[in-house]
Design a protein around this motif. Structure first.
Motif, PDB file in Angstrom:
ATOM      1  N   TRP A 202       0.800  -1.219   0.000  1.00 11.40           N
ATOM      2  CA  TRP A 202       0.000   0.000   0.000  1.00 11.40           C
ATOM      3  C   TRP A 202       0.839   1.277   0.000  1.00 11.40           C
ATOM      4  O   TRP A 202       0.495   2.256  -0.678  1.00 11.40           O
ATOM      5  CB  TRP A 202      -0.940   0.006   1.203  1.00 11.40           C
ATOM      6  CG  TRP A 202      -1.950  -1.090   1.135  1.00 11.40           C
ATOM      7  CD1 TRP A 202      -2.020  -2.192   1.935  1.00 11.40           C
ATOM      8  CD2 TRP A 202      -3.020  -1.213   0.193  1.00 11.40           C
ATOM      9  NE1 TRP A 202      -3.064  -2.999   1.557  1.00 11.40           N
ATOM     10  CE2 TRP A 202      -3.702  -2.416   0.486  1.00 11.40           C
ATOM     11  CE3 TRP A 202      -3.471  -0.434  -0.869  1.00 11.40           C
ATOM     12  CZ2 TRP A 202      -4.802  -2.848  -0.225  1.00 11.40           C
ATOM     13  CZ3 TRP A 202      -4.574  -0.862  -1.600  1.00 11.40           C
ATOM     14  CH2 TRP A 202      -5.224  -2.064  -1.270  1.00 11.40           C
ATOM     15  N   ASP A 246      -0.645  -7.643 -10.755  1.00 12.67           N
ATOM     16  CA  ASP A 246      -1.881  -7.444 -10.001  1.00 12.67           C
ATOM     17  C   ASP A 246      -2.386  -8.764  -9.447  1.00 12.67           C
ATOM     18  O   ASP A 246      -2.028  -9.844  -9.924  1.00 12.67           O
ATOM     19  CB  ASP A 246      -2.962  -6.826 -10.897  1.00 12.67           C
ATOM     20  CG  ASP A 246      -3.126  -5.336 -10.647  1.00 12.67           C
ATOM     21  OD1 ASP A 246      -3.025  -4.924  -9.480  1.00 12.67           O
ATOM     22  OD2 ASP A 246      -3.326  -4.598 -11.630  1.00 12.67           O
ATOM     23  N   ARG A 250      -6.699  -7.676  -2.789  1.00  6.28           N
ATOM     24  CA  ARG A 250      -5.629  -7.239  -1.882  1.00  6.28           C
ATOM     25  C   ARG A 250      -6.222  -7.072  -0.486  1.00  6.28           C
ATOM     26  O   ARG A 250      -7.390  -6.712  -0.346  1.00  6.28           O
ATOM     27  CB  ARG A 250      -4.990  -5.936  -2.356  1.00  6.28           C
ATOM     28  CG  ARG A 250      -4.198  -6.064  -3.668  1.00  6.28           C
ATOM     29  CD  ARG A 250      -3.529  -4.750  -4.044  1.00  6.28           C
ATOM     30  NE  ARG A 250      -2.914  -4.803  -5.364  1.00  6.28           N
ATOM     31  CZ  ARG A 250      -1.619  -5.045  -5.591  1.00  6.28           C
ATOM     32  NH1 ARG A 250      -0.805  -5.252  -4.572  1.00  6.28           N
ATOM     33  NH2 ARG A 250      -1.141  -5.065  -6.826  1.00  6.28           N
ATOM     34  N   SER A 252      -6.395  -5.049   2.981  1.00  3.92           N
ATOM     35  CA  SER A 252      -6.130  -3.719   3.509  1.00  3.92           C
ATOM     36  C   SER A 252      -5.281  -3.820   4.774  1.00  3.92           C
ATOM     37  O   SER A 252      -5.140  -4.902   5.361  1.00  3.92           O
ATOM     38  CB  SER A 252      -7.451  -3.024   3.845  1.00  3.92           C
ATOM     39  OG  SER A 252      -7.994  -3.566   5.041  1.00  3.92           O
ATOM     40  N   ILE A 258     -10.080  -6.460  -0.226  1.00  3.77           N
ATOM     41  CA  ILE A 258     -10.529  -5.404  -1.126  1.00  3.77           C
ATOM     42  C   ILE A 258     -10.492  -5.931  -2.559  1.00  3.77           C
ATOM     43  O   ILE A 258      -9.429  -6.373  -3.030  1.00  3.77           O
ATOM     44  CB  ILE A 258      -9.629  -4.159  -1.013  1.00  3.77           C
ATOM     45  CG1 ILE A 258      -9.668  -3.610   0.413  1.00  3.77           C
ATOM     46  CG2 ILE A 258     -10.044  -3.094  -2.008  1.00  3.77           C
ATOM     47  CD1 ILE A 258      -8.726  -2.438   0.627  1.00  3.77           C
ATOM     48  N   TRP A 260      -9.720  -6.055  -6.222  1.00  5.66           N
ATOM     49  CA  TRP A 260      -8.691  -5.257  -6.872  1.00  5.66           C
ATOM     50  C   TRP A 260      -8.734  -5.456  -8.386  1.00  5.66           C
ATOM     51  O   TRP A 260      -9.368  -4.694  -9.097  1.00  5.66           O
ATOM     52  CB  TRP A 260      -7.310  -5.587  -6.293  1.00  5.66           C
ATOM     53  CG  TRP A 260      -6.364  -4.459  -6.489  1.00  5.66           C
ATOM     54  CD1 TRP A 260      -5.309  -4.381  -7.340  1.00  5.66           C
ATOM     55  CD2 TRP A 260      -6.428  -3.197  -5.828  1.00  5.66           C
ATOM     56  NE1 TRP A 260      -4.695  -3.158  -7.258  1.00  5.66           N
ATOM     57  CE2 TRP A 260      -5.358  -2.414  -6.325  1.00  5.66           C
ATOM     58  CE3 TRP A 260      -7.266  -2.649  -4.848  1.00  5.66           C
ATOM     59  CZ2 TRP A 260      -5.127  -1.102  -5.890  1.00  5.66           C
ATOM     60  CZ3 TRP A 260      -7.038  -1.364  -4.420  1.00  5.66           C
ATOM     61  CH2 TRP A 260      -5.982  -0.600  -4.932  1.00  5.66           C
ATOM     62  N   ARG A 278     -12.452  -6.506 -13.420  1.00  5.01           N
ATOM     63  CA  ARG A 278     -12.492  -5.156 -13.948  1.00  5.01           C
ATOM     64  C   ARG A 278     -12.400  -5.230 -15.472  1.00  5.01           C
ATOM     65  O   ARG A 278     -11.787  -6.151 -16.023  1.00  5.01           O
ATOM     66  CB  ARG A 278     -11.322  -4.336 -13.411  1.00  5.01           C
ATOM     67  CG  ARG A 278     -11.228  -4.265 -11.908  1.00  5.01           C
ATOM     68  CD  ARG A 278     -10.042  -3.394 -11.508  1.00  5.01           C
ATOM     69  NE  ARG A 278     -10.290  -2.018 -11.900  1.00  5.01           N
ATOM     70  CZ  ARG A 278     -10.768  -1.078 -11.067  1.00  5.01           C
ATOM     71  NH1 ARG A 278     -11.060  -1.379  -9.812  1.00  5.01           N
ATOM     72  NH2 ARG A 278     -10.958   0.152 -11.488  1.00  5.01           N
ATOM     73  N   THR A 344      -5.540 -13.523  -2.822  1.00  4.15           N
ATOM     74  CA  THR A 344      -4.683 -12.378  -2.509  1.00  4.15           C
ATOM     75  C   THR A 344      -3.220 -12.636  -2.842  1.00  4.15           C
ATOM     76  O   THR A 344      -2.381 -11.735  -2.658  1.00  4.15           O
ATOM     77  CB  THR A 344      -4.776 -12.015  -1.014  1.00  4.15           C
ATOM     78  OG1 THR A 344      -4.339 -13.138  -0.236  1.00  4.15           O
ATOM     79  CG2 THR A 344      -6.186 -11.627  -0.624  1.00  4.15           C
ATOM     80  N   GLU A 395      -5.910   3.371 -10.204  1.00  2.41           N
ATOM     81  CA  GLU A 395      -5.742   4.123  -8.954  1.00  2.41           C
ATOM     82  C   GLU A 395      -4.690   5.206  -9.170  1.00  2.41           C
ATOM     83  O   GLU A 395      -3.650   4.958  -9.795  1.00  2.41           O
ATOM     84  CB  GLU A 395      -5.300   3.198  -7.824  1.00  2.41           C
ATOM     85  CG  GLU A 395      -6.376   2.256  -7.317  1.00  2.41           C
ATOM     86  CD  GLU A 395      -7.392   2.956  -6.444  1.00  2.41           C
ATOM     87  OE1 GLU A 395      -6.986   3.749  -5.561  1.00  2.41           O
ATOM     88  OE2 GLU A 395      -8.591   2.718  -6.627  1.00  2.41           O
TER      89      GLU A 395
END
Length: 551
Positions: A202, A246, A250, A252, A258, A260, A278, A344, A395
């Protein structure tokens, strides 16, 4: 003259008794009636410049075992070489010092219970490098990962910890506090995640530059061995790979999953999960990321038997594409941490590149292409890894990239910090450097912000249980009494961490999953170690050498 000879014989007897730790000495004629000599042992330890505490604790155990008549030595070993020995097909090692980092997904107990201790993972290449096998433990390790009721799952995890504490497949030496620093004059909005430290997945995405120089310079004292996600086995490589590639999900800093590369998921039933992707992601070469890439990646990791992730991939029974942006995972059985562990950790690979590679496991991947927040630019082994920010990422990222600098020693990092040549460290500072920075020596460290977080990971002495004497449970228990846990914590770590114990794999920092009834063997007591060996049938010969129990 007779008196002198008698006195000399008496002194020899006293010396022999002393050499045997006070045990009764038998004559050479009786040596043949004893068990075999305890085999010579080599502990593969950390290099002192890489991990001084592991290095010193290996030396301490060597000294204690030498006093007990064991032929043993420590062999300081480069980290990459150590991993090759532990994960290699030959399994050529007796004992070793290493650690498991407390990465955020490891707050779920499955990694430390199933992945590194289940017998399914004890073959060469697997994470169970202790070669520990216990069917009763395996049953609990399997049950906890399939139990969807968290309270019942916790009971299984507690019972599994109890067995590990009794069997002592390894000896945890200590857990280290994540004490790390960054340059507060150049950056803010930095987070130290327990078990991860400052250079987590992060911070590079959130960090805010305070000057016109927007390149983050990160220091490491460990080299990177590979950029191939199928071959990477250390946290040092994954800290960078998870920023180039990626993942579907992920975690937090608050340990919440989350979406992603995924926008979300539907749990159709206990063994069927739909992942929705996505539609605005591209690989760094401009090719669109699709459901085909996700399906291909997971099947590749399974088919190529990537042992590092085998435990988390084992529950997968089938993978199918149900529409343009949906991948359906069918599981063999309910797997409680599927979202937080499996999804993850696996990086999404570009199918159009990897499907043309003859041997993906051996692929050098010199110019990795992912879809992550940072784009690979250059890697000079032993010197630096350079990446730039993916400006088309979904992002917003405020830095222009980062340079992962590799130093030969912690002293070099300290100097670079003092001279403003480094902005952040990616490892836990050694205690002497923590004190130097705290004392600030004339203000030379005014620009540094010190942060601290507790680590759920641990450093330990591991054993090859396929070899004597480590296949003897009593020998392992005796060893646990030869480790000075307070020496590790109070002297070598200056109190920056927590103490270990025999068989301890989940520590108190992971409060919900930690069983306070363990460890059982966590006291330094060499005399008790001798008693345990005697009670188990170990003996000392006329030369003071320790012998295995006679079969």
């Amino acid at each position: 003259m007779i008196k002198r000879v008698t006195l000399s014989i008496f002194l020899v007897i006293v010396l022999l008794i002393t050499a045997c730790g006070g045990k009764e000495v038998v004559g050479p004629d009786n040596d043949v009636e004893m068990g075999d000599l305890v085999p010579s042992i080599t502990i593969l330890s950390s290099l002192p410049e890489a991990n001084m505490v592991n290095y010193e604790m290996a030396q301490e155990l060597v000294e204690e075992l030498q006093k007990l008549g064991v032929d043993i030595k420590a062999e300081p070993t480069d980290f990459a070489v150590l991993l090759d020995r532990l994960y290699g097909e030959e399994g050529d090692y007796d004992a070793y010092t290493i650690g498991w980092s407390g990465r955020v997904e490891r707050l779920d107990p499955d990694m430390f219970i199933h992945s590194i201790n289940h017998s399914d993972n004890a073959d060469p290449g697997g994470n169970n490098t202790n070669r520990y096998r216990n069917s009763a433990f395996d049953a609990l390790a399997d049950a906890q990962r399939q139990e969807m009721d968290i309270n019942k799952r916790r009971e299984y995890v507690f019972q599994a910890q109890q067995i590990l504490a009794e069997d002592v497949p390894n000896i945890t030496l200590y857990s280290r506090a994540n004490v790390q620093v960054y340059d507060k004059e150049r950056f803010d909005n930095v987070v130290n995640i327990p078990g991860e430290g400052l250079f987590n997945e992060w911070t590079p995405m959130w960090i805010n530059p305070l000057t016109e120089d927007k390149i983050l310079r990160v220091a490491s004292n460990i080299n990177l061995d590979t950029l191939n996600p199928l071959a990477a086995k250390s946290v040092y490589e994954w800290r960078n790979l998870r920023l180039i590639y990626d993942k579907l999900v992920r975690l937090s800093p608050e340990i919440e999953p989350i979406p992603w590369a995924a926008t979300g998921w539907d749990v159709v039933n206990d063994t069927t999960i739909d992942i929705h992707l996505r539609d605005d992601m591209k690989f760094h070469d401009g090719v669109q990321v699709t459901a085909e890439d996700v399906k291909y990646t997971y099947e590749l990791f399974i088919d190529r038997k990537v042992e590092y992730f085998a435990s988390f991939l084992a529950p997968i029974d089938s993978i199918e594409i149900t529409d343009e942006n949906t991948v359906r995972f069918g599981l063999k059985y309910p797997y409680a941490p599927f979202i937080t562990n499996t999804l993850t950790q696996i990086p999404i690979l570009p199918k159009h590149i990897w499907e043309n590679i003859d041997d993906p496991n051996e692929y050098a991947n010199e110019k990795p292409i992912g879809s992550g927040p940072f784009i690979f630019e250059n890697f000079r082994r032993g010197e630096e890894l350079v990446v730039k920010t993916n400006k088309e990422y979904f992002e917003e990222i405020k830095i222009d990239g980062y340079i992962f600098n590799i130093f030969a020693s912690p002293e070099g990092v300290l100097t670079a910090l003092e001279l403003h040549n480094i902005d952040m460290v990616s490892y836990d500072l050694v205690p002497a450097h923590i004190d130097l920075i705290k004392n600030n020596d004339g203000g030379k460290y005014n620009h540094l912000e010190m942060t601290e977080a507790q680590d759920i990971g641990f450093f330990y002495i591991g054993f090859n249980l396929d070899r004597e004497p480590f296949n003897n449970k009593d020998f392992r228990i005796a060893l646990s009494y030869l480790v000075d846990y307070d020496l590790a914590l109070d002297v070598h770590l200056n109190g920056y961490g927590s103490r270990g114990g025999g068989g301890l794999v989940i520590n108190a920092a992971n409060e919900y999953w930690y069983n306070p009834a363990v460890p059982i063997y966590d006291t330094y007591d060499p005399e008790r170690a001798k008693e345990i060996l005697e009670e188990a049938g170990f003996t000392w010969d006329s030369n003071g050498k320790l012998r295995m129990p006679k079969e």
